[in-house]
Design a protein around this motif. Structure first.
Motif, short mmCIF file in Angstrom:
data_model
loop_
_atom_site.label_atom_id
_atom_site.label_comp_id
_atom_site.label_asym_id
_atom_site.label_seq_id
_atom_site.Cartn_x
_atom_site.Cartn_y
_atom_site.Cartn_z
N ALA A 153 0.82 -1.21 0.00
CA ALA A 153 0.00 0.00 0.00
C ALA A 153 0.86 1.26 0.00
CB ALA A 153 -0.92 0.01 1.21
N VAL A 154 0.37 2.27 -0.70
CA VAL A 154 1.00 3.59 -0.68
C VAL A 154 0.40 4.33 0.51
CG1 VAL A 154 1.30 5.76 -1.92
CG2 VAL A 154 1.29 3.60 -3.18
N THR A 155 1.25 4.70 1.46
CA THR A 155 0.75 5.36 2.67
C THR A 155 0.62 6.87 2.46
OG1 THR A 155 2.96 5.73 3.58
CG2 THR A 155 1.88 3.62 4.12
N LYS A 156 -0.13 7.50 3.34
CA LYS A 156 -0.29 8.95 3.30
C LYS A 156 1.07 9.63 3.50
CE LYS A 156 -2.69 12.79 5.47
NZ LYS A 156 -3.53 13.23 6.57
N GLN A 157 1.85 9.13 4.45
CA GLN A 157 3.18 9.69 4.71
C GLN A 157 4.09 9.55 3.49
OE1 GLN A 157 5.46 7.73 7.75
NE2 GLN A 157 6.90 9.43 7.93
N GLU A 158 4.04 8.41 2.85
CA GLU A 158 4.85 8.16 1.65
C GLU A 158 4.44 9.13 0.54
OE1 GLU A 158 6.39 4.07 -0.42
OE2 GLU A 158 4.28 4.17 0.18
N ARG A 159 3.15 9.37 0.39
CA ARG A 159 2.66 10.29 -0.63
C ARG A 159 3.14 11.72 -0.34
NH1 ARG A 159 -0.41 8.81 -4.46
NH2 ARG A 159 -1.41 7.05 -3.47
N GLU A 160 3.11 12.13 0.94
CA GLU A 160 3.59 13.46 1.32
C GLU A 160 5.09 13.61 1.08
OE1 GLU A 160 2.29 13.68 5.39
OE2 GLU A 160 0.20 14.09 4.82
N LEU A 161 5.87 12.61 1.46
CA LEU A 161 7.31 12.64 1.23
C LEU A 161 7.63 12.67 -0.27
CD1 LEU A 161 8.55 10.12 3.94
CD2 LEU A 161 8.96 12.59 3.89
N THR A 162 6.87 11.94 -1.04
CA THR A 162 7.06 11.91 -2.49
C THR A 162 6.75 13.27 -3.09
OG1 THR A 162 6.62 9.56 -2.62
CG2 THR A 162 6.32 10.82 -4.64
N SER A 163 5.74 13.94 -2.56
CA SER A 163 5.39 15.27 -3.05
C SER A 163 6.56 16.24 -2.85
CB SER A 163 4.14 15.78 -2.33
OG SER A 163 3.85 17.09 -2.74
N VAL A 164 7.19 16.18 -1.68
CA VAL A 164 8.35 17.02 -1.39
C VAL A 164 9.51 16.64 -2.30
CG1 VAL A 164 10.08 17.58 0.37
CG2 VAL A 164 7.66 17.44 1.00
N TRP A 165 9.74 15.34 -2.45
CA TRP A 165 10.81 14.84 -3.33
C TRP A 165 10.59 15.33 -4.76
CZ3 TRP A 165 9.97 11.47 -7.48
CH2 TRP A 165 11.12 10.99 -8.11
N HIS A 166 9.36 15.21 -5.24
CA HIS A 166 9.05 15.58 -6.62
C HIS A 166 9.25 17.08 -6.85
CE1 HIS A 166 7.33 15.00 -10.55
NE2 HIS A 166 6.42 15.93 -10.33
N LYS A 167 8.84 17.90 -5.89
CA LYS A 167 9.03 19.35 -6.01
C LYS A 167 10.50 19.73 -6.01
CE LYS A 167 4.60 20.66 -4.08
NZ LYS A 167 3.89 21.15 -2.91
N SER A 168 11.29 19.01 -5.21
CA SER A 168 12.73 19.32 -5.16
C SER A 168 13.43 18.92 -6.46
CB SER A 168 13.39 18.62 -3.97
OG SER A 168 13.48 17.23 -4.19
N ARG A 169 12.89 17.94 -7.16
CA ARG A 169 13.47 17.49 -8.42
C ARG A 169 12.99 18.33 -9.60
NH1 ARG A 169 15.99 12.33 -8.62
NH2 ARG A 169 15.50 12.35 -10.82
N ASN A 170 11.88 19.03 -9.43
CA ASN A 170 11.29 19.85 -10.49
C ASN A 170 11.03 21.27 -9.99
OD1 ASN A 170 10.94 17.69 -12.48
ND2 ASN A 170 9.47 16.88 -11.01
N PRO A 171 12.08 22.01 -9.62
CA PRO A 171 11.87 23.33 -9.01
C PRO A 171 11.16 24.32 -9.92
CG PRO A 171 14.20 22.96 -9.47
CD PRO A 171 13.47 21.68 -9.76
#
Length: 181
Positions: A153-171
């Motif tokens: 399962a994709v957790t809520k925390q994992e989704r939030e961390l991924t959102s931060v990761w994705h923004k840092s990779r696509n400034p």
């Protein structure tokens, strides 16, 4: 209502159209058909074959299924697939896609599936792609509706961390979005 899965697994099929000259494996429940002898099912199992590309998928499922546009579960695991064919993007009601145990190498292949609004489960373990850095984060960022990846399962925390990761990779992208807000 829709019946049992149409199962062509373990048939040593080389191409998708090969299905049309074969009969599905018997299941626990009898396969239901309409008056045209097309299957009343939303599931197609093609796992454990020798399929390397998905040429002919659209025509084949149209010939087999009473409602081919309603296909919800496609199992292509344990084949020889190296690329995610754009034909999969035409399956707008696809909810589960099993691609584990294939030969997919590039994360960018998964990007093609972002247009599937109902896709909530995908498997890719057992492909070279899983050794890519940030494999799981890339899938979560690319496939926002996904709830399960590789049977986990994709957790809520994992989704939030991924959102931060994705923004840092696509400034640039995140900066242009904040200007719009």
């Amino acid at each position: 209502m829709f019946g049992s899965p149409v199962d062509f697994s373990f048939k040593e099929l080389n191409t998708i159209p090969d299905i049309l000259s074969d009969v599905p494996n018997p299941g626990a429940l009898r396969l239901k058909r309409d008056s045209e002898r097309k299957f009343l099912s939303r599931t197609l199992r093609l796992n454990n074959n020798l399929i390397s590309d998905l040429s002919g998928l659209t025509d084949t499922i149209s010939a087999l299924f009473a409602e081919p546009n309603r296909l919800a579960w496609l199992d292509l695991s344990f084949n020889e697939i190296e690329h995610i064919d754009p034909v999969l993007t035409q399956l707008k009601e696809l909810r589960l896609l099993y691609l584990h145990g294939n030969r997919i190498c590039k994360l960018s292949e998964v990007d093609k599936l972002a247009v599937l609004p109902s896709l909530h489960t995908i498997t890719l373990h057992g492909n070279p792609i899983v050794t890519e850095p940030d494999y799981r984060a890339h899938l979560i960022a690319t496939l926002p509706h996904v709830k399960m990846i590789d049977f986990s399962a994709v957790t809520k925390q994992e989704r939030e961390l991924t959102s931060v990761w994705h923004k840092s990779r696509n400034p640039r992208k995140s900066m242009s979005q904040s200007k719009v807000d």
